[in-house]
Design an enzyme around this catalytic site. Structure first.
Site, short mmCIF file in Angstrom:
data_model
loop_
_atom_site.label_atom_id
_atom_site.label_comp_id
_atom_site.label_asym_id
_atom_site.label_seq_id
_atom_site.Cartn_x
_atom_site.Cartn_y
_atom_site.Cartn_z
N HIS A 367 0.83 -1.21 0.00
CA HIS A 367 0.00 0.00 0.00
C HIS A 367 0.86 1.25 0.00
CE1 HIS A 367 -0.25 1.44 4.33
NE2 HIS A 367 0.10 0.21 4.60
N GLU A 414 -5.28 1.37 2.44
CA GLU A 414 -5.09 0.17 3.25
C GLU A 414 -5.37 0.49 4.71
OE1 GLU A 414 -2.68 -2.61 5.87
OE2 GLU A 414 -2.70 -0.45 5.72
ZN LIG Z 1 0.72 -0.49 6.51
#
Ligand SMILES: [Zn+2]
Length: 730
Positions: A367, A414
């Protein structure tokens, strides 16, 4: 197939020596490549390709990339987040990847107002907060774009209530309060970070009728009790706040309004679950604070003394509270709206001559969004991924064509709930049913100790990769990994809950073998393994890291504490890239189902024992028969994986299907999104994996008939997997 594989590799090998020289890395600095690697019929050509790749990832470039990515705070959905998406896209393009930015429309909050005020019984103010994060000498803390400490997915509200201290907010902590005769109903629960996922703390507090939740970082868990605080050392200073989402990801991760489907920008609202009805959306208000702000509250609490293990490192004796000695006024105004987020993907087409299933994708991701600057979490992983892509780009220019499609992914949001990866995986579910692996990295580098978690079928695969990569400490990453586990096992155990993404594994492994944890939750592999059955790994390099999700997880902290010369960034890029390279090119998929069978057998035995200890009787006869038959079939197929075959591509389709056979289309009881019968994040642990979750969670609830039924589900899954393996034996 075998011949095509050899021929298409010849031209690019000539360039290998050249790129080694350009990168300033003499072949002597690389470990001697192994003679053979499981999955490759002949490793000679691949060994040369690997050396070519390993020469490219560059420490200095990784440092520059990290600096660029973390120049500004870039929370999901912000302008600065979009700028990082463009930057990653440019790097993917430069390496020759077919690059795309995909937006999703998702339900997110930002804090509009966070206000806390504690008074004693006489009305005297004990504390007002939250206090801004500050240490002397940090050059990043004053940026106006820094979002104050808050919890993603918190409710809004304005309450005044007494405070109860509930340790880590685990089920057993609340049971202990029951035993003391202290109710949390209508009160504000104060808990410390650690031991479980913060969303679990919120979930239990909500179930017990608490009016609000405040989560603080105790110095015993990641502050001065562990070591020197930042800026002198790596640990959390007094004002450091751990932001984080409390979304009920153990119900389902991803956008709260679209369980099981993709939150595309054109999805009409009529097909979305209203946020106030979403099962993954907390109803409780919650906010994180520093120990600077928690201290005056805790010190004044009154009520009974805490049990000794609840005592943290603040300099007074902790009490449970629950009296009117402290009244906390908590005002949270969270701004919620549909927000656009951006995933970046970089595609490499497979060799047109490849006979592999067109859906046998190799996906690798990390992410990009951060609560603030995210130097460690997640951009140490992003910089490493960019250097892995750099290396693979060089191979592409030399004419390399992978046997399987490769897709690199830079996920967004995320932090709020594994959103970018989950939405993309839900959108591509049809293709991913054939994907051969998902390789994750999140906290790529926080120090020098390599560690990994993986599905059992890929544990030996990860070990084999690390045997080819040199360690900055000398020898191979594998050798240093074994060494650091031997030396640091107790430290890692003691720090449990902070680097909880890769929980240590209780599995017994061969003497001197690197232990690899199980995949729980807490990062982007969830949708791949637990929803879609794509075999997954998660890797990183760990060290003392006390500034998790605070403003101090920035470039300055990183170069002072984690990796001043970016050599572990380089190592991480090499390991991550080599995972992709091997999985993209292997003749036979290197899944190790014998280990998988052994681990499942251990889980079944442990469940029987656990039932017995609770005075319950679980009949495991059929399940043991099923897992032993699965093991025999796995051994037979392993022999076939080792010997040259006429049609590896057909064998590969069967091999891949086995993981899919372990899914139950119905999902777990009350949690239909989680379809894997062997692994899920625990409803009451959150980060740590619960193995054979249907069975173990029924046992935790003392529901033996459900446990027996769920063991039947595992047995049926094993029988499906065995049938597939047997059809692959011929
Ligand atoms: Zn992370």
């Amino acid at each position: 197939m075998h011949n095509i594989f050899k021929e298409r590799r010849l031209p690019r090998l000539i360039a290998a020596g050249l790129s080694l020289a350009l990168a300033g890395l003499s072949p002597a600095q690389l470990p001697q490549p192994p003679q053979s690697v499981f999955g490759f019929r002949d490793f000679t050509a691949q060994a040369k390709l690997d050396r070519d790749f390993l020469a490219v990832p560059d420490a200095k470039l990784a440092g520059e990339e990290l600096k660029t990515l973390t120049a500004a705070p870039h929370i999901a959905g912000s302008q600065e987040d979009y700028a990082t998406a463009l930057y990653v896209a440019e790097k993917f393009k430069a390496a020759g990847l077919e690059t795309k930015i995909t937006p999703y429309k998702v339900w997110l909050n930002l804090p509009h107002k966070i206000r806390l005020e504690a008074r004693d019984a006489s009305g005297k103010i004990l504390m007002t907060g939250p206090t801004s994060e500050h240490v002397a000498g940090d050059t990043f803390e004053n940026d106006p774009r820094v979002t104050p400490g808050f919890n993603g997915s918190s409710a809004s509200g304005d309450i005044i209530a007494p405070v109860v201290y509930a340790n880590y907010g685990r089920p057993e902590d609340f049971e202990h309060l029951d035993a003391l005769g202290i109710s949390v109903k209508g009160k504000i629960v104060l808990v410390r970070y650690g031991s479980n996922f913060r969303g679990v703390k919120a979930f239990i507090a909500q179930q017990r009728g608490a009016a609000g939740l405040v989560i603080y970082s105790d110095p015993s868990d990641d502050g001065y009790y562990r070591g020197e605080p930042y800026p002198k050392g790596p640990y959390r200073p007094d004002t450091g706040i751990q932001r984080g989402s409390i979304q009920y990801m153990f119900e389902y991760p991803g956008d709260v309004t679209t369980p099981g489907i993709a939150s595309t920008t054109d999805l009409p609202d009529s097909q979305r679950t209203p946020p106030d009805q979403a099962a993954s959306m907390p109803k409780i208000m919650s906010t994180p604070i520093s120990y600077h702000d928690a201290e005056p509250i805790l010190e004044a609490l009154g009520g009974p003394e805490v049990p000794r293990p609840w005592q943290g490192a603040l300099p007074f004796n902790y009490h449970v509270g629950g009296t009117n000695a402290v009244m906390l006024h908590m005002v949270l105004k969270e701004d919620y709206c549909y927000t656009t987020i951006w995933d970046v993907t970089g595609n490499i087409d497979p060799d047109p001559a490849s006979h592999e299933d067109p859906n046998s994708w190799v996906v690798a991701g990390n992410h990009r969004d951060a609560w603030v600057y995210g130097a460690v979490d997640p951009n140490s992983g992003t910089a490493a991924m960019l250097e892995a892509v750099h290396g693979i780009g060089v191979l592409l220019k030399e004419g390399w064509k992978p046997r399987r499609r490769v897709i690199f992914c830079s996920w967004d949001a995320e932090e709020e709930g594994l959103i970018g990866s989950t939405e993309w995986a839900e959108e591509k579910a049809h293709h991913l049913a054939g994907a051969v692996a998902y390789f994750n990295t999140d906290v790529g580098v926080s120090g020098p100790d390599f560690d990994a978690a993986a599905v059992p079928s890929l544990k030996e695969f990860v070990r084999s990769i690390t045997r080819e990569v040199p360690s900055p400490k000398g020898g191979t990453v594998y050798e240093q990994w074994v060494r650091s586990q031997a030396e640091g096992a107790s430290r890692r155990g003691a720090n449990n809950g902070f680097n909880a993404q890769r929980p240590p594994n209780s599995q017994s492994t061969a003497q001197g073998e690197a232990k690899i944890g199980d995949l729980g939750s807490g990062s982007d592999y969830s949708a791949f393994i637990q929803h879609l059955g794509v075999p997954a790994t998660d890797i990183g390099s760990d060290g003392p890291y006390g500034v998790y999700h605070s403003v101090f997880d920035n470039y300055q902290w990183f170069v002072m504490n984690a990796d001043p010369k970016f050599v572990y960034e380089q190592q991480q890029a090499r390991v991550f890239g080599l995972e992709v390279l091997h999985m993209a090119d292997t003749d036979v998929l290197p899944y190790d189902y014998v280990t998988y069978a052994k681990e499942i057998k251990d889980y079944i035995d442990a469940a029987r024992k656990k039932a017995g200890e609770a005075g319950l009787s679980l009949d495991i006869g059929a399940a043991v028969d099923a897992v032993e038959t699965f093991m025999k079939a796995a051994e037979a197929v392993h022999a076939r994986q080792m010997s040259p075959a006429a049609d590896d591509a057909a064998l590969n389709v069967k091999l891949r299907q086995v993981e899919g056979d372990l899914l139950n289309p119905e999902g777990l009881p009350h949690r239909p999104w989680y379809k894997h019968t062997i692994y899920a994040p625990g409803e009451y642990t959150g980060y740590a994996a619960v193995v054979i979750p249907g069975v173990n969670e029924a046992l935790d609830a003392k529901d033996i008939s459900r446990a027996q039924l769920q063991l039947g589900v595992v047995t049926a899954a094993l029988e499906r997997a065995t049938a597939t393996l047997k059809s692959a034996e011929q």
